[in-house]
Each structure stands twice: as C-alpha cells, then as structure tokens.
Motif scaffolding. Structure first.
Motif, PDB file in Angstrom:
ATOM      1  N   SER A   1       4.012  -3.524  -1.203  1.00 34.19           N
ATOM      2  CA  SER A   1       3.502  -3.231  -2.546  1.00 34.19           C
ATOM      3  C   SER A   1       2.104  -3.815  -2.725  1.00 34.19           C
ATOM      4  O   SER A   1       1.218  -3.180  -3.311  1.00 34.19           O
ATOM      5  CB  SER A   1       4.447  -3.800  -3.608  1.00 34.19           C
ATOM      6  OG  SER A   1       5.705  -3.163  -3.572  1.00 34.19           O
ATOM      7  N   SER A   2       1.912  -5.017  -2.209  1.00 36.90           N
ATOM      8  CA  SER A   2       0.599  -5.669  -2.311  1.00 36.90           C
ATOM      9  C   SER A   2      -0.455  -4.894  -1.534  1.00 36.90           C
ATOM     10  O   SER A   2      -1.547  -4.605  -2.044  1.00 36.90           O
ATOM     11  CB  SER A   2       0.682  -7.107  -1.781  1.00 36.90           C
ATOM     12  OG  SER A   2       1.598  -7.877  -2.529  1.00 36.90           O
ATOM     13  N   TYR A   3      -0.140  -4.539  -0.305  1.00 39.76           N
ATOM     14  CA  TYR A   3      -1.101  -3.815   0.520  1.00 39.76           C
ATOM     15  C   TYR A   3      -1.414  -2.431  -0.049  1.00 39.76           C
ATOM     16  O   TYR A   3      -2.567  -1.973  -0.005  1.00 39.76           O
ATOM     17  CB  TYR A   3      -0.564  -3.666   1.946  1.00 39.76           C
ATOM     18  CG  TYR A   3      -0.927  -4.794   2.880  1.00 39.76           C
ATOM     19  CD1 TYR A   3      -2.111  -5.514   2.725  1.00 39.76           C
ATOM     20  CD2 TYR A   3      -0.094  -5.136   3.941  1.00 39.76           C
ATOM     21  CE1 TYR A   3      -2.450  -6.535   3.589  1.00 39.76           C
ATOM     22  CE2 TYR A   3      -0.426  -6.170   4.818  1.00 39.76           C
ATOM     23  CZ  TYR A   3      -1.607  -6.866   4.637  1.00 39.76           C
ATOM     24  OH  TYR A   3      -1.946  -7.875   5.503  1.00 39.76           O
ATOM     25  N   ASN A   4      -0.412  -1.738  -0.580  1.00 39.56           N
ATOM     26  CA  ASN A   4      -0.645  -0.401  -1.119  1.00 39.56           C
ATOM     27  C   ASN A   4      -1.585  -0.427  -2.307  1.00 39.56           C
ATOM     28  O   ASN A   4      -2.451   0.449  -2.440  1.00 39.56           O
ATOM     29  CB  ASN A   4       0.690   0.244  -1.512  1.00 39.56           C
ATOM     30  CG  ASN A   4       1.294   1.060  -0.389  1.00 39.56           C
ATOM     31  OD1 ASN A   4       0.997   2.230  -0.227  1.00 39.56           O
ATOM     32  ND2 ASN A   4       2.127   0.420   0.415  1.00 39.56           N
ATOM     33  N   ALA A   5      -1.433  -1.417  -3.178  1.00 37.59           N
ATOM     34  CA  ALA A   5      -2.337  -1.521  -4.323  1.00 37.59           C
ATOM     35  C   ALA A   5      -3.733  -1.954  -3.879  1.00 37.59           C
ATOM     36  O   ALA A   5      -4.742  -1.441  -4.379  1.00 37.59           O
ATOM     37  CB  ALA A   5      -1.776  -2.505  -5.341  1.00 37.59           C
ATOM     38  N   LEU A   6      -3.796  -2.890  -2.929  1.00 34.43           N
ATOM     39  CA  LEU A   6      -5.096  -3.359  -2.432  1.00 34.43           C
ATOM     40  C   LEU A   6      -5.886  -2.236  -1.771  1.00 34.43           C
ATOM     41  O   LEU A   6      -7.118  -2.221  -1.823  1.00 34.43           O
ATOM     42  CB  LEU A   6      -4.896  -4.488  -1.421  1.00 34.43           C
ATOM     43  CG  LEU A   6      -4.886  -5.930  -1.936  1.00 34.43           C
ATOM     44  CD1 LEU A   6      -4.734  -6.895  -0.772  1.00 34.43           C
ATOM     45  CD2 LEU A   6      -6.147  -6.243  -2.722  1.00 34.43           C
ATOM     46  N   SER A   7      -5.194  -1.299  -1.143  1.00 31.34           N
ATOM     47  CA  SER A   7      -5.874  -0.232  -0.402  1.00 31.34           C
ATOM     48  C   SER A   7      -6.896   0.504  -1.258  1.00 31.34           C
ATOM     49  O   SER A   7      -7.966   0.883  -0.785  1.00 31.34           O
ATOM     50  CB  SER A   7      -4.851   0.773   0.145  1.00 31.34           C
ATOM     51  OG  SER A   7      -4.116   0.226   1.201  1.00 31.34           O
ATOM     52  N   PHE A   8      -6.567   0.722  -2.532  1.00 31.05           N
ATOM     53  CA  PHE A   8      -7.440   1.525  -3.390  1.00 31.05           C
ATOM     54  C   PHE A   8      -8.071   0.720  -4.526  1.00 31.05           C
ATOM     55  O   PHE A   8      -8.729   1.302  -5.389  1.00 31.05           O
ATOM     56  CB  PHE A   8      -6.646   2.709  -3.959  1.00 31.05           C
ATOM     57  CG  PHE A   8      -6.178   3.667  -2.910  1.00 31.05           C
ATOM     58  CD1 PHE A   8      -6.967   4.733  -2.516  1.00 31.05           C
ATOM     59  CD2 PHE A   8      -4.947   3.500  -2.288  1.00 31.05           C
ATOM     60  CE1 PHE A   8      -6.550   5.615  -1.535  1.00 31.05           C
ATOM     61  CE2 PHE A   8      -4.516   4.377  -1.299  1.00 31.05           C
ATOM     62  CZ  PHE A   8      -5.328   5.434  -0.920  1.00 31.05           C
TER      63      PHE A   8
END
Length: 453
Positions: free
Chosen positions: A369-376
């Motif tokens: 969840s953290s990485y997915n939000a950070l991606s964009f």
C-alpha cells in the motif's frame, strides 16, 4: 459512495479476476496434466506461456489505451479475457488449452495496466493513498485465496471450473463498466515505438525464460545462463533506446523522481519476496508435511486474513507515521515471519503457523500500500500513463520471477542438503530479499510522499 470509488472498486474486480486466474492454475496443475495426458513438464507450459505472453504485451498497454481510448480497451480486454477463459474450460486437448492461455495473456496484459490508469490518471495527490488502496486488494487477496479455492474446486468439481468462475465475474463487470466509466476523450496520437517494444519483449522473454529453464536441472544451466545474458543485454538495449529515442514506448523520466524510483527498485525486491511466499508455503505444507491441497490452502489463507485485518489501518498508519517508518517496520516483520516459517515442524502448534502467516500478510499489505501510493505521489499528471506502464512492467516481471526463483533455490539447495532443509532455506532466502528495501528506506527523507498525506 462517490463515482471515483465505484470505478476504483470495479477496476479492482477486473484486476482480481486476472491475478486469481494466473495463480489458481498452479494448484490445479497436477490434476490438469493427468486429465489431459501430458507430463508435468509439459503441463507447466500452461503457466509459462501465460506469464511470458503477459510480459511481452504489457508494455503496449499505455500506448494502445492512449491511442484508442481507455474505456474501449478495458471493455475489449475484459470481454476477450472472459471468452478465452471459456475457451480454456472447453479445451478438448492440450494444444487448444495453450492457445487459449496465450489469448488470455494478451487480454490480461491490456486489462491490468488500463484498469490502473483509469483510476490513477486524474486522481489528486491527496486522494492517491485512498484510491491506490483499492487497487492493492486484488494483488494481496488473489494469491492467498487461490490455493484454497483451487483445492476446493478440484475436490468438489473439476479443473474446468477454475476457468468457468471467470465468466460471471467478467460478464458483470463488463456490463457495469459500460455504464459507469466515462466516455473516452480524444488523446494524443504518437508514433508506435516498434524498436522499444521488441527490445522490452526480448528482455522479458529472455529473463523469464532463463529463470524457467533454470528450474529444470543442471543440464540446462548453460541455456539458462545464455538466456539471462541475453536478457541483460536486451535490458541495456531497452534502457538506451527509451532514453534516446524521440517517441519512446514510455518515458523513463519518472525514474528521476525519488518517490517513484524507490517504489520501483525496492518494490521489485519486495514483490519477489512476498509474491512468492503463498506459493512456497503451499508447496512446503504439501510436499514436506504431506498435507492435502485443501488443508495446506486453508493455512495459506491466513496470509489473506493478515491482509484483511490490517487493510483498514494502512491509510491511518501512513498518514500518522509517514511512509518511511511504516516501510521499515513492515520490512523487518516480513523478514521475521519468513525466517520463523523456516523453523516450523509438524509438532509446531497450528496457531504459530497461522500467526506467522497473518504477520506476513499484514506487513505485505502495509508495504505494498505504501509503495503503490508513493509511485504516483510526485508524478505529474501528463506522465502518469508512462509511469503506470513502467510500474506494471516491473511488477509483472517480479511476480513472474517469484515462483521460478523459489524452484531454483530449492533445486540448488537440495543438491547439498535434505529436501526439507532446502525448503526451509528458501524461506530464509525470501526474508533476506527485503534487506535491500530496508537499506533503501533508511536513506529516504522523513517527509517523503507528504503530498499524499
């Protein structure tokens, strides 16, 4: 419930259908090979051809959806995936099944990235954490549910039903999507980058093929090495071409953005670890503990329980403590749970195995969840389509390598130790893969991704 949330849930349902289909076949593979009168090695092609087809065509998704319209391509992909699933179920021989799996792979490669960009392309930064959380669910749930669902279907019905379950899902989401998704707006038309597509396709085929060949024994080590060397060369070719051509298949400029870059590099190692864990735990319980597929799957289901239990807390945790702290805590506990599973025996109380699975699933959910939000988080709107394509290419490659990597580690370790010890070593290996994300996270600023919080 707002319309963007409804669309996000609909896209998540299509992602779930694709990921579930890609993972549930593993459980049914022995039954399918017997029913179709093929060897286990030949039967494994059902998985390999799907993964390789997806890897080849997934880079096309960004250009195609931009050229022909996201809604149109998503509807086409869902319809094609559903019909090819029916073709799988009706296959009269192994050759027909392989052809249908290739078609599934083509439509799946269009469906996954297009579903993500429909949700993320226009989402405001402050809403990214919430919206990406909906898209994380399928990747968390499907690999955990697939073993028990596949075992139950095989035990009660037949292998053909693992494909037939896609029909009602596909039909329902297609009908809803046709009404719910906004009409396509005219987009920018750019020249198709043939060279970039061929370079990335060669890279994906070579790397995935090299790892797959590596699972078939030492006698094929030379071919595996040759393919991996070819993959490395193609990766450099792809990088150089995408950096220098005037109209690349997708731009690499987003890799200069720290939040996006760490989500790709650290995310690659994380996916290799947590993506392979449900598979490793399943085959460990079946092959070492000699449990049935259904019993083993019921224990793996606790990874799913961990996902569910922590998911309502992931957004508040990230908002309160920030990305850096949450990532570090998640990585340490992923390592601890993987190492803990390496030491379980038949005498280990069931609640300990279940607890370690819950911990693994919970931290998997928090970190992804953290990485997915950070991606964009810091990607400009006009670059999100390219960023999404690169993100999906990296994620798909890691997911495709996970199972082969587990098989290779077990095979290599088995030459110097007992098979049970080789499986246990593989748990430790998956835990060690998160060391790189830990070191990378330590270098991050405390306020990274602040725009999404």
């Amino acid at each position: 419930m707002t319309k963007p949330v409804k669309v996000a849930l609909l896209m998540a349902a299509s992602l779930f259908m694709e990921i579930m289909d890609g993972t549930i076949v593993t459980t049914a593979l022995p039954t399918m090979t017997r029913a179709l009168h093929v060897s286990a090695t030949s039967g494994a092609l059902m998985i390999s051809v799907y993964l390789i087809t997806v890897a080849i065509f997934i880079p096309l998704s960004g250009w195609i959806s931009q050229h022909f319209g996201q809604k149109r391509i998503w509807l086409l992909a869902v319809a094609g995936f559903t019909l090819s699933s029916l073709g799988d179920a009706l296959a009269v021989n192994f050759a027909m099944l392989l052809v249908m799996r290739v078609l599934q792979g083509i439509f799946g490669s269009l469906m996954t990235p297009t579903a993500r960009i429909i949700v993320l392309e226009k989402t405001e930064p402050e809403q990214l954490l919430v919206m990406t959380s909906y898209l994380v669910w399928p990747a968390l749930l499907a690999p955990a549910i697939a073993p028990v669902a596949g075992g139950a279907i095989i035990a009660v019905l037949s292998w053909r039903w693992i494909f037939l379950i896609n029909l009602p899902i596909g039909i329902v989401i297609w009908v809803i999507g046709r009404q719910l998704i906004d009409a396509d707006q005219p987009g920018a038309r750019t020249q198709f980058d043939v060279v970039g597509f061929l370079a990335i396709a060669l890279m994906s085929i070579s790397i995935l093929g090299g790892f797959e060949v590596g699972t078939h024994g030492r006698q094929w080590a030379w071919l595996a090495g040759l393919l991996l060397g070819c993959g490395a060369g193609a990766a450099y070719w792809s990088y150089h071409h995408l950096k220098t051509t005037a109209t690349p298949l997708f731009t690499l400029e987003t890799m200069h953005i720290q939040s996006f870059r760490v989500a790709q590099t650290g995310g690659l190692f994380l996916w290799l670890s947590v993506g392979a864990m449900p598979y490793l735990l399943t085959i460990f319980l079946q092959n070492i503990f000699h449990w049935s597929a259904l019993k083993a799957g019921s224990y793996v289901l606790f990874i799913f329980l961990g996902n569910v239990c922590i998911k309502p807390l992931t957004t508040p945790l990230i908002q309160h403590f920030g990305y850096k702290i949450n990532l570090l805590v998640a990585f340490v506990l992923i390592f601890a749970s993987a190492t803990g599973l390496a030491f379980v025996t038949l005498q280990t109380p069931a609640w300990i195995i279940m607890g370690l699975a819950v911990m693994s699933g919970g931290m998997r959910s928090l970190s992804l969840s953290s990485y997915n939000a950070l991606s964009f988080a810091d990607v400009p709107y006009q670059q999100r389509n390219d960023a999404n394509t690169l993100n999906v290419v990296m994620q798909n490659l890691a997911q495709g390598l996970g199972v082969s990597l587990v098989s290779i580690v077990i095979a290599l370790a088995s030459t110097t130790m007992a098979t049970a010890s080789a499986y246990r070593l593989c748990f430790v290996f998956l835990g060690l893969l998160v060391l790189y994300p830990i070191l990378e996270a330590l270098t991050l600023p405390q306020d990274i991704g602040a725009s999404t919080r």
